[in-house]
Motif scaffolding. Structure first.
Motif, PDB file in Angstrom:
ATOM      1  N   GLY A 446     -10.959  47.894  17.030  1.00 24.80           N
ATOM      2  CA  GLY A 446     -11.090  48.871  18.114  1.00 24.80           C
ATOM      3  C   GLY A 446     -12.371  48.773  18.899  1.00 24.80           C
ATOM      4  O   GLY A 446     -12.851  49.768  19.441  1.00 24.80           O
ATOM      5  N   GLN A 447     -12.934  47.576  18.974  1.00 24.54           N
ATOM      6  CA  GLN A 447     -14.164  47.362  19.742  1.00 24.54           C
ATOM      7  C   GLN A 447     -13.875  46.389  20.887  1.00 24.54           C
ATOM      8  O   GLN A 447     -12.735  46.190  21.273  1.00 24.54           O
ATOM      9  CB  GLN A 447     -15.261  46.822  18.832  1.00 24.54           C
ATOM     10  CG  GLN A 447     -15.741  47.801  17.773  1.00 24.54           C
ATOM     11  CD  GLN A 447     -16.619  48.916  18.318  1.00 24.54           C
ATOM     12  OE1 GLN A 447     -16.927  49.893  17.647  1.00 24.54           O
ATOM     13  NE2 GLN A 447     -17.035  48.802  19.567  1.00 24.54           N
ATOM     14  N   GLY A 448     -14.913  45.823  21.440  1.00 26.43           N
ATOM     15  CA  GLY A 448     -14.741  44.853  22.516  1.00 26.43           C
ATOM     16  C   GLY A 448     -14.338  45.516  23.817  1.00 26.43           C
ATOM     17  O   GLY A 448     -14.845  46.586  24.179  1.00 26.43           O
ATOM     18  N   GLU A 449     -13.378  44.903  24.496  1.00 23.69           N
ATOM     19  CA  GLU A 449     -13.001  45.351  25.832  1.00 23.69           C
ATOM     20  C   GLU A 449     -12.070  46.566  25.810  1.00 23.69           C
ATOM     21  O   GLU A 449     -11.824  47.183  26.842  1.00 23.69           O
ATOM     22  CB  GLU A 449     -12.302  44.196  26.577  1.00 23.69           C
ATOM     23  CG  GLU A 449     -13.192  42.997  26.851  1.00 23.69           C
ATOM     24  CD  GLU A 449     -13.380  42.085  25.659  1.00 23.69           C
ATOM     25  OE1 GLU A 449     -14.151  41.120  25.762  1.00 23.69           O
ATOM     26  OE2 GLU A 449     -12.749  42.334  24.593  1.00 23.69           O
ATOM     27  N   LEU A 450     -11.554  46.923  24.665  1.00 24.96           N
ATOM     28  CA  LEU A 450     -10.583  48.005  24.530  1.00 24.96           C
ATOM     29  C   LEU A 450     -11.236  49.367  24.771  1.00 24.96           C
ATOM     30  O   LEU A 450     -12.272  49.686  24.185  1.00 24.96           O
ATOM     31  CB  LEU A 450      -9.972  47.968  23.133  1.00 24.96           C
ATOM     32  CG  LEU A 450      -8.858  48.958  22.829  1.00 24.96           C
ATOM     33  CD1 LEU A 450      -7.599  48.614  23.617  1.00 24.96           C
ATOM     34  CD2 LEU A 450      -8.567  48.951  21.325  1.00 24.96           C
ATOM     35  N   LEU A 451     -10.611  50.198  25.615  1.00 20.72           N
ATOM     36  CA  LEU A 451     -11.152  51.522  25.938  1.00 20.72           C
ATOM     37  C   LEU A 451     -10.015  52.548  25.988  1.00 20.72           C
ATOM     38  O   LEU A 451      -8.980  52.306  26.608  1.00 20.72           O
ATOM     39  CB  LEU A 451     -11.885  51.508  27.276  1.00 20.72           C
ATOM     40  CG  LEU A 451     -13.124  50.606  27.368  1.00 20.72           C
ATOM     41  CD1 LEU A 451     -13.569  50.451  28.816  1.00 20.72           C
ATOM     42  CD2 LEU A 451     -14.261  51.169  26.516  1.00 20.72           C
ATOM     43  N   THR A 536     -16.324  54.788  14.111  1.00 20.43           N
ATOM     44  CA  THR A 536     -17.714  54.720  14.570  1.00 20.43           C
ATOM     45  C   THR A 536     -17.761  53.609  15.600  1.00 20.43           C
ATOM     46  O   THR A 536     -17.657  52.432  15.264  1.00 20.43           O
ATOM     47  CB  THR A 536     -18.679  54.414  13.405  1.00 20.43           C
ATOM     48  OG1 THR A 536     -18.506  55.395  12.371  1.00 20.43           O
ATOM     49  CG2 THR A 536     -20.119  54.431  13.887  1.00 20.43           C
ATOM     50  N   ALA A 537     -17.861  53.999  16.865  1.00 18.53           N
ATOM     51  CA  ALA A 537     -17.757  53.016  17.948  1.00 18.53           C
ATOM     52  C   ALA A 537     -19.139  52.582  18.407  1.00 18.53           C
ATOM     53  O   ALA A 537     -19.997  53.414  18.717  1.00 18.53           O
ATOM     54  CB  ALA A 537     -16.984  53.615  19.118  1.00 18.53           C
ATOM     55  N   GLN A 538     -19.319  51.275  18.442  1.00 17.44           N
ATOM     56  CA  GLN A 538     -20.584  50.737  18.927  1.00 17.44           C
ATOM     57  C   GLN A 538     -20.780  51.101  20.393  1.00 17.44           C
ATOM     58  O   GLN A 538     -19.850  51.110  21.178  1.00 17.44           O
ATOM     59  CB  GLN A 538     -20.610  49.219  18.749  1.00 17.44           C
ATOM     60  CG  GLN A 538     -20.619  48.776  17.303  1.00 17.44           C
ATOM     61  CD  GLN A 538     -20.571  47.260  17.168  1.00 17.44           C
ATOM     62  OE1 GLN A 538     -20.594  46.539  18.152  1.00 17.44           O
ATOM     63  NE2 GLN A 538     -20.509  46.793  15.930  1.00 17.44           N
ATOM     64  N   ASN A 539     -22.033  51.398  20.715  1.00 21.93           N
ATOM     65  CA  ASN A 539     -22.370  51.833  22.065  1.00 21.93           C
ATOM     66  C   ASN A 539     -23.572  51.026  22.543  1.00 21.93           C
ATOM     67  O   ASN A 539     -24.673  51.168  22.003  1.00 21.93           O
ATOM     68  CB  ASN A 539     -22.694  53.329  22.053  1.00 21.93           C
ATOM     69  CG  ASN A 539     -23.258  53.811  23.370  1.00 21.93           C
ATOM     70  OD1 ASN A 539     -22.976  53.247  24.419  1.00 21.93           O
ATOM     71  ND2 ASN A 539     -24.065  54.858  23.314  1.00 21.93           N
ATOM     72  N   PRO A 540     -23.394  50.168  23.555  1.00 23.40           N
ATOM     73  CA  PRO A 540     -24.505  49.322  24.020  1.00 23.40           C
ATOM     74  C   PRO A 540     -25.644  50.102  24.658  1.00 23.40           C
ATOM     75  O   PRO A 540     -26.728  49.571  24.868  1.00 23.40           O
ATOM     76  CB  PRO A 540     -23.832  48.396  25.039  1.00 23.40           C
ATOM     77  CG  PRO A 540     -22.626  49.146  25.499  1.00 23.40           C
ATOM     78  CD  PRO A 540     -22.158  49.924  24.303  1.00 23.40           C
ATOM     79  N   HIS A 541     -25.397  51.394  24.947  1.00 23.77           N
ATOM     80  CA  HIS A 541     -26.405  52.195  25.643  1.00 23.77           C
ATOM     81  C   HIS A 541     -27.166  53.139  24.720  1.00 23.77           C
ATOM     82  O   HIS A 541     -27.954  53.963  25.178  1.00 23.77           O
ATOM     83  CB  HIS A 541     -25.742  53.015  26.761  1.00 23.77           C
ATOM     84  CG  HIS A 541     -24.925  52.181  27.698  1.00 23.77           C
ATOM     85  ND1 HIS A 541     -25.478  51.268  28.559  1.00 23.77           N
ATOM     86  CD2 HIS A 541     -23.582  52.112  27.881  1.00 23.77           C
ATOM     87  CE1 HIS A 541     -24.517  50.676  29.252  1.00 23.77           C
ATOM     88  NE2 HIS A 541     -23.361  51.165  28.861  1.00 23.77           N
TER      89      HIS A 541
END
Length: 610
Positions: A446-451, A536-541
């Motif tokens: 559930g990471q990467g380009e998926l939103l 737990t979704a990674q957040n680049p910001h």
């Protein structure tokens, strides 16, 4: 010859005279339009604005009502000298404001936005008390009169982004819809916008006789030309305002959203977007002061995160990858894959937390194993029956579309975001045509380009609860005298066999209640079989997003929920307790004494500052 000419001239004169007499007879005896035009100098057209429809919650509690205000109207050509100080004191404005209003009026007349002969709004939204004082003195202010209209009154300081707000129409709206004229109001956002045609009602008009001082002298022609205003239709929402208020309290000091749906109907029980605002701030004359403050707030309280924000779904998405794998026959409920603190191949490593290994499918959901889903996803994309990862990814994407992902669900509130599900064409453009399953492996967890949007994630929980079907989520339960759109009464089915959902429900139940632990252990509510999945979704910001999706009770689900707490860390730390408290509140009406400390911690914790 001369006598002949004389006869012709006389005949022509008689013919012309006859025509004039016939026309005079028509005008004076048969055609009343000229009489009406003459009478128009002594009559006034007054628009009767209807009351907008009332709005109730699912339990009949009044959420939105109306309050009376008055616009001070002006007919410029009828204005004569008057006591400006007395006028300002009466209507409650400053003398400098009055001068500015006249300056604006002159500019509008020059630009043909206003007429010297027709009434236009001079001062907007005067209170009932000011109107009473003005009415007593109106004869002192020739060319002015008052016109009644209504403003919204919000009975609760909650659900602002669901209810929306009302604002004055602009020239573009007037051009597109002839119903509206300058000074009218229209729903701008939320259900006020989506259901504008139901809520607004129908304007009426009355004609009044007035004297030279503008004083009313009764109805014109006994109301022969009057039309009656028709009030707007009332709406009953699916929202539970107490649950909505509780959710907003739990999210105080945080950024994110809570969405709750009743799986059996698709009705939205609450839609929390945090931070929010009191809808009363955007009513009446205060709106011009408050709207700029809210619209420039860096935390974006006007932004409805529940339907407009999109985030990686994180590990909650493993439930969908498991269902697709089962449907396509690349895994079974007994399939096991190893996990040595993650998935490794060559120099590539995707980490995972510590747990027993290997795990079967149910256990992979219970313990949220990253390694398991890396193996499962690559097995899917590299399956020989698809003839390559490019074709397999299209199959994967088409399954997700059936779950309502990648496109707008079609909820009955405007400005819903569609989220994003990447397809083969996207990766061909982004990575070149020679990418493989390892190159898109972040999609496995559930990471990467998926939103996804929070409402989409909540709908996934409702679909799993229903074992493969859902109603399009909606917030309006009933429209007075009308049926809701058939879209919200039609079941939508996934293309995954219903039997596979039992396996996923087992895993989600074990995540909460498993004897060997589970990532959603904190969601336990004694006596209620809660099924849940953390993320737990990674957040680049910044810090990771805390995510939880759940439904309960398992056997006959009454609530499905998604929780996003931005920049808060692990799903189990914040999203799980918030979701669990919301479920307990809805199903039991109260929080047990032994869980009050959890409630107090959630309510009092501040995770964001301006």
């Amino acid at each position: 010859m001369y006598s002949m000419r004389k006869i012709v001239v006389i005949a022509l004169m008689l013919l012309v005279a006859g025509a004039i007499l016939v026309r005079l007879f028509q005008v004076q005896m048969l055609d009343s339009s000229y009489k009406l035009t003459a009478e128009s100098n002594s009559r006034r057209k007054v628009v009767q604005y209807p009351s907008r429809g009332l709005v109730f919650d699912r339990n009949g509690k009044l959420l939105v009502s109306n309050q009376a205000v008055y616009d001070i109207m002006i007919v410029p050509r009828e204005v004569h000298e008057f006591d400006s100080i007395d006028f300002c004191n009466t209507v409650g404005i400053e003398l400098t404001d009055l001068r500015g209003l006249f300056r604006d009026l002159r500019q509008n007349i020059r630009r043909r936005r206003a007429s010297t002969y027709k009434p236009s709004v001079f001062i907007k939204q005067v209170s009932g008390e000011r109107f009473a004082a003005f009415q007593e003195k109106m004869f002192r202010f020739p060319g002015f009169y008052a016109q009644r209209r209504t403003l919204r009154k919000y009975e609760y300081p909650n659900a602002a982004n669901v209810l929306g707000y009302v604002g004055e129409v602009n020239e573009n709206i007037i051009k597109k819809n002839p119903y509206y004229t300058q000074g009218d109001y229209i729903g701008i956002s939320g259900i006020e916008s989506s259901f504008e045609e139901y809520l607004r009602g129908q304007k009426g008009v009355s004609y009044l006789m007035v004297d030279v001082h503008g004083r009313q002298k009764g109805e014109f022609r006994d109301g022969e030309f009057d039309t009656t205003a028709v009030s707007g239709k009332n709406l009953t929402l699916s929202l539970d305002i107490e649950l909505q208020e509780y959710g907003e309290r739990l999210m105080r000091g945080k950024t994110g959203s809570i969405v709750a749906i009743r799986p059996s109907t698709g009705e939205i029980l609450c839609m929390v977007s945090a931070p929010s605002y009191d809808p009363s701030l955007l009513v009446g004359r205060d709106r011009s002061v408050n709207f700029p403050i809210l619209s420039t707030d860096p935390l974006k309280p006007l932004f409805n995160r529940a339907i407009q924000a999109w985030y990686p779904p994180g590990s909650t998405f493993k439930t969908l990858n498991a269902l697709i794998g089962l449907q396509e026959g690349v895994v079974t409920e007994n399939s096991k894959f190893p996990c040595n603190h993650g998935y490794s191949i060559g120099s590539f490593h995707l980490g995972c937390h510590g747990h027993a290994s290997p795990l079967d499918l149910r256990q992979s959901i219970q313990h949220s194993c990253n390694g398991y889903y890396c193996y499962e996803f690559r097995t899917l994309l590299d399956a020989p029956k698809f003839g390559g990862a490019h074709n397999a990814l299209e199959v994967w994407k088409n399954h997700l579309v059936k779950f309502g992902l990648g496109y707008r669900l079609g909820i009955d509130i405007a400005n819903e975001n569609r989220g994003f599900v990447p397809n083969t064409a996207y990766f061909d453009k982004a990575k070149g045509k020679y990418w493989n399953s390892l190159g898109v492996i972040s999609l496995s967890i559930g990471q990467g380009e998926l939103l996804l949007t929070p409402i989409q994630l909540c709908n996934v929980a409702a679909t799993i609860a229903n074992k493969g079907w859902f109603y399009t989520p909606h917030v309006v339960h009933q429209i007075e005298g009308c049926e809701i759109d058939s879209l919200y009464r039609t079941k939508r089915y996934t293309d995954v066999d219903s039997s596979y959902f039992n396996i996923i429900q087992d895993g989600m139940e074990a995540a909460v209640w498993g004897a060997t632990g589970g990532t959603a252990h904190g969601a336990q509510i004694p006596g209620i079989k809660v099924c849940g999945k953390t993320g737990t979704a990674q957040n680049p910001h910044g810090k990771d997003h805390s995510i939880f999706m759940s439904f309960a009770p398992r056997e006959k689900p009454e609530i499905a929920i998604s929780v996003y707490v931005e920049n808060a860390g692990f799903g189990a730390t914040w999203a799980v307790p918030i979701g669990s408290l919301m479920i307990e509140k809805y199903l039991t009406g109260e929080i047990r004494p032994e869980r009050k400390w959890v409630e107090e911690r959630m309510v009092n914790s501040v995770l964001v500052t301006k």
